[in-house]
Scaffold this active site. Structure first.
Site, PDB file in Angstrom:
ATOM      1  N   GLU A   1      96.044  20.512  47.614  1.00 51.76           N
ATOM      2  CA  GLU A   1      96.818  19.268  47.538  1.00 51.76           C
ATOM      3  C   GLU A   1      96.044  18.090  48.125  1.00 51.76           C
ATOM      4  O   GLU A   1      96.109  16.972  47.607  1.00 51.76           O
ATOM      5  CB  GLU A   1      98.158  19.433  48.265  1.00 51.76           C
ATOM      6  CG  GLU A   1      99.213  20.259  47.516  1.00 51.76           C
ATOM      7  CD  GLU A   1      98.990  21.756  47.593  1.00 51.76           C
ATOM      8  OE1 GLU A   1      98.090  22.188  48.353  1.00 51.76           O
ATOM      9  OE2 GLU A   1      99.698  22.509  46.905  1.00 51.76           O
TER      10      GLU A   1
ATOM     11  N   HIS B   1     110.776  25.761  50.505  1.00 50.91           N
ATOM     12  CA  HIS B   1     110.833  25.375  49.087  1.00 50.91           C
ATOM     13  C   HIS B   1     112.161  24.698  48.738  1.00 50.91           C
ATOM     14  O   HIS B   1     112.586  24.724  47.580  1.00 50.91           O
ATOM     15  CB  HIS B   1     110.664  26.605  48.175  1.00 50.91           C
ATOM     16  CG  HIS B   1     109.284  27.156  48.101  1.00 50.91           C
ATOM     17  ND1 HIS B   1     108.698  27.838  49.140  1.00 50.91           N
ATOM     18  CD2 HIS B   1     108.346  27.134  47.110  1.00 50.91           C
ATOM     19  CE1 HIS B   1     107.479  28.229  48.787  1.00 50.91           C
ATOM     20  NE2 HIS B   1     107.236  27.805  47.566  1.00 50.91           N
TER      21      HIS B   1
HETATM   22  C1  TPP Z   1     100.409  24.595  49.492  1.00 56.66           C
HETATM   23  C2  TPP Z   1     100.989  25.291  48.333  1.00 56.66           C
HETATM   24  N1  TPP Z   1     100.627  24.892  47.095  1.00 56.66           N
HETATM   25  C3  TPP Z   1     101.142  25.516  46.009  1.00 56.66           C
HETATM   26  C4  TPP Z   1     102.042  26.540  46.141  1.00 56.66           C
HETATM   27  C5  TPP Z   1     102.651  27.215  44.918  1.00 56.66           C
HETATM   28  N2  TPP Z   1     102.048  28.552  44.737  1.00 56.66           N
HETATM   29  C6  TPP Z   1     102.585  29.629  45.327  1.00 56.66           C
HETATM   30  S1  TPP Z   1     101.652  31.002  45.083  1.00 56.66           S
HETATM   31  C7  TPP Z   1     100.525  30.128  44.176  1.00 56.66           C
HETATM   32  C8  TPP Z   1      99.329  30.827  43.626  1.00 56.66           C
HETATM   33  C9  TPP Z   1      98.534  31.470  44.708  1.00 56.66           C
HETATM   34  O1  TPP Z   1      97.397  32.072  44.193  1.00 56.66           O
HETATM   35  P1  TPP Z   1      96.567  33.102  45.057  1.00 56.66           P
HETATM   36  O2  TPP Z   1      96.226  32.491  46.355  1.00 56.66           O
HETATM   37  O3  TPP Z   1      95.453  33.574  44.222  1.00 56.66           O
HETATM   38  O4  TPP Z   1      97.587  34.290  45.364  1.00 56.66           O
HETATM   39  P2  TPP Z   1      98.300  35.264  44.317  1.00 56.66           P
HETATM   40  O5  TPP Z   1      99.576  34.598  43.910  1.00 56.66           O
HETATM   41  O6  TPP Z   1      97.379  35.494  43.200  1.00 56.66           O
HETATM   42  O7  TPP Z   1      98.591  36.496  45.103  1.00 56.66           O
HETATM   43  C10 TPP Z   1     100.889  28.801  44.061  1.00 56.66           C
HETATM   44  C11 TPP Z   1     100.144  27.770  43.314  1.00 56.66           C
HETATM   45  C12 TPP Z   1     102.413  26.905  47.458  1.00 56.66           C
HETATM   46  N3  TPP Z   1     103.315  27.858  47.686  1.00 56.66           N
HETATM   47  N4  TPP Z   1     101.862  26.277  48.514  1.00 56.66           N
END
Ligand code: TPP
Ligand code: TPP
Ligand code: MG
Ligand code: MG
Lengths: 333, 325, 325, 333
Positions: free
Chosen positions: D66, D135
């Site tokens: 972000e 959230h």
């Molecule tokens: C700061 C923040 N930005 C965006 C999100 C929304 N979000 C939750 S999980 C996720 C993907 C995370 O990817 P990764 O770190 O690869 O973990 P995975 O879900 O693959 O286990 C996103 C974009 C969030 N929860 N927090």
């Protein structure tokens, strides 16, 4: 100035009072640790060379990574330590806002009470000599809106010492806003290591019958100056220093307003959505029948803080502004 | 552009000396309380970095600066008079006195801001570069930052984004060995910050930041890559900060011996020697440049001194366009 | 601890299968709207990572988790019944129904929280490790995070701090190739995330995250280093996320062909094969474990179903100690 | 609903109205770009596959960073683009607070007006089905306290379209808080690409003579429901939807309060230091003589938002809470 059991005092500057509180708590409690950027050098003095006087492993200079060391403080607080971190200027707290708003403030709750987060974030705010838009802000109002955070704003060396000790001993995250322009103000400070000022207890720093002035941090002394000059006009101002915004000492505030019927709020943060907004809304709703007129708010102009001394002075609230607000509150403007 | 002509070398000499003279004048004036504020971070000792890098740029290229921004801005082409006026809080300053030292900038020469937040520029720069790319220009963005800033999250995020999107950015880390009072080995577990480029599949090089020619050549290479659409580069320029972190800093964390070494690495004297040795210029030519610059800075001071303070009634259009609210 | 005994292997098998069964049950129950919330991120397919890593830990070691936290917590030793109760928002849940899937944790088994903020744990973990170090224990902290999280500023800051201070942390990047809908090559310009360890002078290794034994051996090595005070390690475990990013995700960004491949890499079946081939266990032993787990999960569901909802009068002591304010 | 020049409308969901605004502005202005995490996939729908319908180079999926993409948006806005960035959930804005508070909001001022920062930050807030503490937040009040930021809170599809277009065309940074629970609400939305809703113009969504209810975002429909049920008790409620908090349409609000003499504020953010605090303080000070009683505030409880549906419902403000507040305001509670 509650539990003082010994009467010995010493004339100390605000920054020295803070240093003393830190030193005492580091000595009294092995779980207390300090982290921050350049704290061993200490731009404003409170922690300069403190590591030489205490267990130096517990006074840690960090890289310039506010998210990392505030986040680390959260992790340390969850696992048995009582970290006290310093944000060099309160303005930089924006860099680690997630650690404070989404983590520190909520973890106790989100875990259903499985852990506590006894964390203190020290951060100097306020105007000081053309520090400009990113080094002058008073951001306490933002955090009043975040449940789970306590907020201290010591306006003098005695409170600085007493509140900081309470904050460190408290089991919740506490934002401890120091004021840059107060660091060299001095007063007789109790030396008793058990002296504390409890959170949630306002000080009536001047009694008066005509108007209540609720002033925070650096504005307390301005409010007192205004009160003294107004006294010459026959206006008796009661000045209340809340000392902590959360918890807020509502009884002291409401009692005063019930007596005077009038309220002026004074802060260095900007007007809209400031501390005064909440205090005004609260008092208006709880003491409606006693109020003789609307609450008047004194605050900084709603704008980024300018560098130019001329503009800075015009932006910041002054003793004159406070006196004017009191007169307005009394219908004498 | 890479060719070292006499003219170019003398231009760089003039720039470095202008920075030095400007900063020394600021230091003096700060000592005499003619400059408001206590956080005045001077560029003395680091002149070769901004000079070498900005000599590789076009006027319409962008430059993102730091809290230690005077040198960057002079190197990018800003006028000392409007800069001095800004530092003195005057209405004729680049920022109409609203910014001061930590926020000084001249947008007309491509400056996108000094910044009071360490690391802030590292994410702003990729945006300027993206903007150039999408607007179809070939403007390059240079982003200066310190060794201390190289630990901020914005370093990681900014370099990742710039490389992922192959943006025309040149990241220039001015490694002066300290973040305020903290020596590099107490703020990061590595020596060579350029090594971090590998995390972003980006070339990373370290240059002698006290040698303007070496800086210039590295910058030319990186700027050309960026301009051709080949993506960002990380340049680490190793240099020295001669003054305290800011003018009020007692600088007690550095020993007298350490500080005594600084002048031996003077980038200006070094270029002087190179000029003479390689026949680029004579002593008197260099002397002439210095006296021209001395006069320019003197005039800048006069300009600043004679300029008016801003009116205390703030211009609402500086807060919101059209003065809304 | 590194030795692979029959008992250890079977324990890991049981853990992996427990995670799988738990998650499939959650998926079913979510489909039947028995679980509040729409952001339920399941660990199906990634079981070997949490299992292998946590098998290398002691009960008093710490574990920092993510939004995809059920598997981590089971592997660290939490009870499925109190977990299911939490997911169903019941007072008997670990977090008394206040947290739910994204904030589920059991502090008594060392869990320091799932987290709804991607990357948040990366700076919390060094703090727990610092705490252990200063309190003079030899507890190790494991920090799980995803490939997507490896771009957040907190990754950079957390690893820098942990290495600088030689903190006992094991950073485990679960690279499942996606951050939500975004494939790795669209979110970072590198393949191997373990490469980033070099930026912090930290060892970085990549392991097959679908092979619990490989994960376990790597984790043992890293945990031992940490425990001996040799500092942190970055382990990248390459794995696959079988379900959508969260249960309501239509997962249209991945092709049917891509998804059809997932079961071929099943970490549980792989360990089954290894067990038989290497004589660690017989088919019937494994079957017995599975049926025991099936019953445990069934009971967990009953426990959750029969547990009371929290009282709507919030307990003020959950907001502030002593219920201040 | 100002400058509508064509009358054609289509029934669109709130998320579709946002999509239409984005698509139109992308087509009308080549400097408009979109950035955010997974926006091409789009969890709530507004930008799903939008890159297939417009210049795809201007609809950019970003890494989960972000600070990087909001910072980049600031840099892009300073150099000729009009970026519209999405924060997937408003709660994550804490991660890039510095880019918003210390950079976007202040750059115009700090440069003495040398540059403008035409930037829109879209962020869905509010309660939706047990999204829990990280959230579900409504954080708009925080930003009211930051001079230099404009704030939109569309409560319906028409405003969503019209305000978003104004926000994109505006030369200042605008925080555009969408509401997760409104994405599937629908209404007839003007199709005219020149239709906009100006910033700073409140809507009187229901007229009434007894009490003014100032309700934001998702609370507007709750306020209307409360008003309808109160009408059966003979209480006529005037409901005002400010649509933008900055700039704030004070005349419409004050006119209404001068007429009714009573004010209730309603928001989903928590009570202390919320939007209602500022509105209460402002109205009390500017319309003191017309107020028949204190302003009553309806907001979320001052606590982290719980996961459990039972607790979530108890924490959030409801139609019943609003009706109760109106009765209280009238002295009928
Ligand atoms: C700061 C923040 N930005 C965006 C999100 C929304 N979000 C939750 S999980 C996720 C993907 C995370 O990817 P990764 O770190 O690869 O973990 P995975 O879900 O693959 O286990 C996103 C974009 C969030 N929860 N927090
Ligand atoms: C986010 C933030 N943290 C801390 C500071 C205080 N500060 C200003 S400059 C500085 C040191 C910066 O070091 P470096 O990046 O190496 O730059 P240098 O000063 O050496 O040029 C610090 C700690 C700040 N301005 N912003
Ligand atoms: Mg440095
Ligand atoms: Mg992933």
């Amino acid at each position: 100035m509650a539990e003082a059991t010994q009467s010995e005092t010493r004339n100390l500057a605000y920054f020295e009072a803070i240093r003393l509180a830190l030193k005492e708590e580091l000595e009294l409690d092995p779980t207390v640790i300090l982290m921050g950027e350049d704290i061993r050098y200490s731009i404003f003095g409170p922690t300069r060379d403190l590591h030489l006087e205490v267990d130096e492993r517990r006074v840690l200079d960090t890289p310039i990574t506010e998210s990392a060391f505030v986040g680390a403080a959260v992790g340390a607080a969850m696992t048995g330590l009582r970290p006290v971190v310093e944000i060099m200027f309160a303005d930089f707290i924006t860099v680690c806002m997630d650690q404070i708003i989404n983590q520190a403030a909520k973890i106790r709750f989100m875990t259903g009470g499985q852990v506590k987060v006894p964390l203190v974030v020290r951060a100097p705010g306020g105007y000081l000599n053309s520090s400009a838009a990113q080094h002058s802000q008073s951001l306490e109002a933002l955090f009043m809106h975040v449940p789970g955070l306590k907020i201290c704003l010591p306006s003098n060396p005695v409170d600085a010492k007493g509140l900081l000790k309470s904050a460190i001993r408290d089991d919740d995250p506490v934002l401890f806003f120091e004021h840059k322009a107060l660091y060299f103000s001095s007063d007789d400070v109790p030396l008793d290591p058990q002296f504390t000022v409890p959170l949630g207890q306002a000080a009536v720093v001047r009694e008066g019958s005509d108007v209540t002035v609720f002033a925070v941090s650096g504005m307390v002394s301005s409010a007192l100056s205004a009160a003294n000059s107004l006294a010459r006009e026959g206006i008796e101002v009661e000045v209340i220093d809340p000392r902590t915004l959360v918890p807020l000492d509502k009884p002291t505030l409401l009692d005063s307003v019930r007596k005077t019927g009038r309220l002026v709020t004074v802060e260095e943060g900007c007007l809209t959505g400031g501390v005064g907004a909440e205090i005004s809304a609260l008092v208006t709703s709880e003491a409606w029948d006693d109020l003789k007129g609307p609450v008047v708010r004194v605050a900084s102009r709603d704008q980024p803080i300018p560098f130019s001394p001329v503009l800075e002075a015009a932006c910041a609230p002054t003793t004159q502004d406070i006196a004017g607000a009191v007169r307005k509150c009394l219908g004498k403007a | 552009m890479t060719e070292l002509t006499n003219e170019l070398v003398l231009r760089m000499y003039r720039t470095m000396y202008t920075i030095r003279k400007f900063e020394e004048t600021v230091s003096e004036r700060a000592g005499m309380a003619m400059i408001p504020g206590f956080m005045i971070h001077l560029y003395v000792g680091q002149e070769a970095v901004a000079t070498g890098v900005c000599a590789a740029l076009r006027e319409d290229d962008y430059m993102v600066s730091t809290h230690r921004g005077h040198g960057h801005l002079i190197a990018k082409g800003a006028a000392p008079d409007r800069m001095m006026a800004e530092l003195q809080g005057k209405e004729t300053g680049y920022c109409r006195g609203r910014g001061g030292s930590m926020h000084i900038t001249s947008v007309e020469v491509g400056g996108l801001g000094a910044n009071g937040i360490v690391g802030a520029g590292l994410v702003i720069a990729p945006g300027a570069a993206l903007s150039a790319k999408l607007r179809g220009t070939d403007q390059v963005t240079v982003c200066f930052f310190g060794d201390g800033a190289s630990n901020q999250g914005t370093f990681h995020e900014g370099l990742n984004l710039a490389s992922l999107w192959k943006l025309p950015v040149v990241f220039v880390c001015e490694n002066n060995g300290y973040g305020f009072s903290t020596p590099q080995d107490k703020h990061q577990p590595i020596d060579r910050i350029s090594k971090r480029a590998a995390s972003y599949d980006m070339p990373g090089i370290t240059v002698d930041g006290n040698d303007v020619l070496e800086v210039y050549l590295a910058a030319c290479w990186a700027v050309e890559r960026a301009r051709k659409g080949e993506g960002p580069t990380l340049i680490e320029a190793v240099t020295l900060r001669w003054h305290g972190h800011y003018e009020d800093d007692d600088d007690e964390y550095r020993s007298a011996e350490e500080k005594a070494e600084f002048p031996k690495h003077c980038p200006i004297e070094r270029l002087e020697r190179d000029c003479i040795e390689r026949g680029w210029a004579s002593t008197s030519q260099l002397e002439r440049i210095r006296s021209e610059v001395d006069k320019e800075i003197e005039k800048a001071c006069e300009f600043a001194d004679e300029s008016p303070e801003p009116s205390p009634d703030e211009d609402p259009a500086l807060i919101f366009s059209g003065g809304d609210r």
